[in-house]
Structures are given as structure tokens and as C-alpha cells.
Design a protein around this motif. Structure first.
Motif, short mmCIF file in Angstrom:
data_model
loop_
_atom_site.label_atom_id
_atom_site.label_comp_id
_atom_site.label_asym_id
_atom_site.label_seq_id
_atom_site.Cartn_x
_atom_site.Cartn_y
_atom_site.Cartn_z
N ASN A 163 -44.71 0.49 112.41
CA ASN A 163 -44.93 1.92 112.62
C ASN A 163 -44.30 2.77 111.53
N MET A 164 -43.12 2.38 111.10
CA MET A 164 -42.43 3.10 110.03
C MET A 164 -43.24 3.05 108.74
N VAL A 165 -43.73 1.87 108.39
CA VAL A 165 -44.51 1.69 107.16
C VAL A 165 -45.86 2.40 107.28
N ALA A 166 -46.51 2.31 108.43
CA ALA A 166 -47.80 2.97 108.63
C ALA A 166 -47.66 4.49 108.49
N THR A 167 -46.60 5.04 109.05
CA THR A 167 -46.35 6.48 108.94
C THR A 167 -46.14 6.90 107.49
N ALA A 168 -45.35 6.12 106.76
CA ALA A 168 -45.12 6.43 105.34
C ALA A 168 -46.41 6.30 104.54
N LEU A 169 -47.20 5.27 104.81
CA LEU A 169 -48.46 5.07 104.09
C LEU A 169 -49.42 6.22 104.33
N LYS A 170 -49.51 6.67 105.57
CA LYS A 170 -50.41 7.79 105.88
C LYS A 170 -49.95 9.07 105.18
N LYS A 171 -48.64 9.29 105.17
CA LYS A 171 -48.10 10.49 104.52
C LYS A 171 -48.35 10.45 103.01
#
Length: 148
Positions: free
Chosen positions: A78-86
Motif C-alpha cells: 500500500n505504501m509503494v502503491a500510494t507513492a507510485l500513484k502520486k
């Protein structure tokens, strides 16, 4: 590439070797170890595509992980997915752990957007990979790390 991981077994600490599957090593550019997982960038700049590999020996399924490691995998994904989307401004983040070809547990986190190559179909097996130039993948990795 071999890594050592501390595991607890009946109150004893011992070392178990974590060996990265050769295909994951060949196809991904190392970015960082973020805790449980090694984070790699898929060497195909058509899609911003990160791979998380839990650094545990002989694990092919999420349920093979300890409950704590399962929680950490969810948290890190979730942390990586959030950063990737941002970082990418993607309309959709695809997350998957398939493992039909590469049995070692790994999680794909892929940024997708309308009009990207092969939208809305899958990224696997489509066309030829376009490797990241070194300066571009380093800059991209730095942006991801800044946003974790």
C-alpha cells in the motif's frame, strides 16, 4: 544475489538464505530494501512498474509468510502503491501476485493510465520492453523513495 534473513524458530534465531530468482534479478532494477521487501523497478519504461519481493527463503504464496510478514507485505504494498500513484498521476494502480512463471513470491505494482500502451489490457507479453535509460530510472527511483 543472496540475502540473509533472521527468522525465529522455537525461540532460536537462525539464518536462512534468501536467493532472488534470476528472472526477477534480470528484469528488475534494484531500488531499495524497504523492510520486508526488496523493491525493484521493472526495466520497461512503457509502464511505471515496481516489484516487491519479500526477502524470505522458499516462499511462493502470501499464506506461506508468517502473520506478521503478511501484515508487513500489505503495509509495504500500500505504501509503494500510494507513492507510485502520486509520482505518476496514474488513473489506476494494478496490484498482483501471480507467480505462474516465477514461483518466488513477488508483488507487481503497476501504474496505468488511459492511452498507455495496451490500455486497458494486461502489460505482460505485450510488445517489446523499452529499457529505462540509467539517468531516467535513477530519477524515477529517487522520486518514489522521496514519496514513501
Amino acid at each position: 544475489m543472496e540475502y540473509k534473513a533472521n527468522l525465529l524458530d522455537a525461540g532460536e534465531i537462525f539464518l536462512a538464505e534468501f536467493t532472488l530468482d534470476g528472472r526477477l534479478e534480470r528484469d528488475g532494477i534494484p531500488i531499495a530494501s524497504i523492510g520486508l521487501c526488496q523493491m525493484r523497478l521493472m526495466n520497461d519504461r512503457r509502464w511505471p512498474w515496481l516489484i516487491l519481493i519479500p526477502q524470505r527463503a522458499d516462499v511462493s504464496e502470501v499464506f506461506d509468510l508468517s502473520p506478521l510478514d503478511q501484515t508487513m507485505l500489505t503495509f509495504e504494498t500500500n505504501m509503494v502503491a500510494t507513492a507510485l500513484k502520486k509520482v505518476t498521476g496514474a488513473q489506476k494502480i494494478n496490484i498482483g501476485a501471480l507467480g505462474n512463471i516465477v514461483r518466488q513470491l513477488h508483488v507487481h505494482v503497476i501504474a496505468r493510465r488511459f492511452g498507455d500502451p495496451n490500455w486497458p489490457d494486461q502489460v505482460w507479453g505485450f510488445g517489446r520492453a523499452e529499457p529505462w535509460p540509467e539517468d531516467e530510472h535513477q530519477a524515477f527511483a529517487a522520486r518514489i523513495l522521496e514519496n514513501l
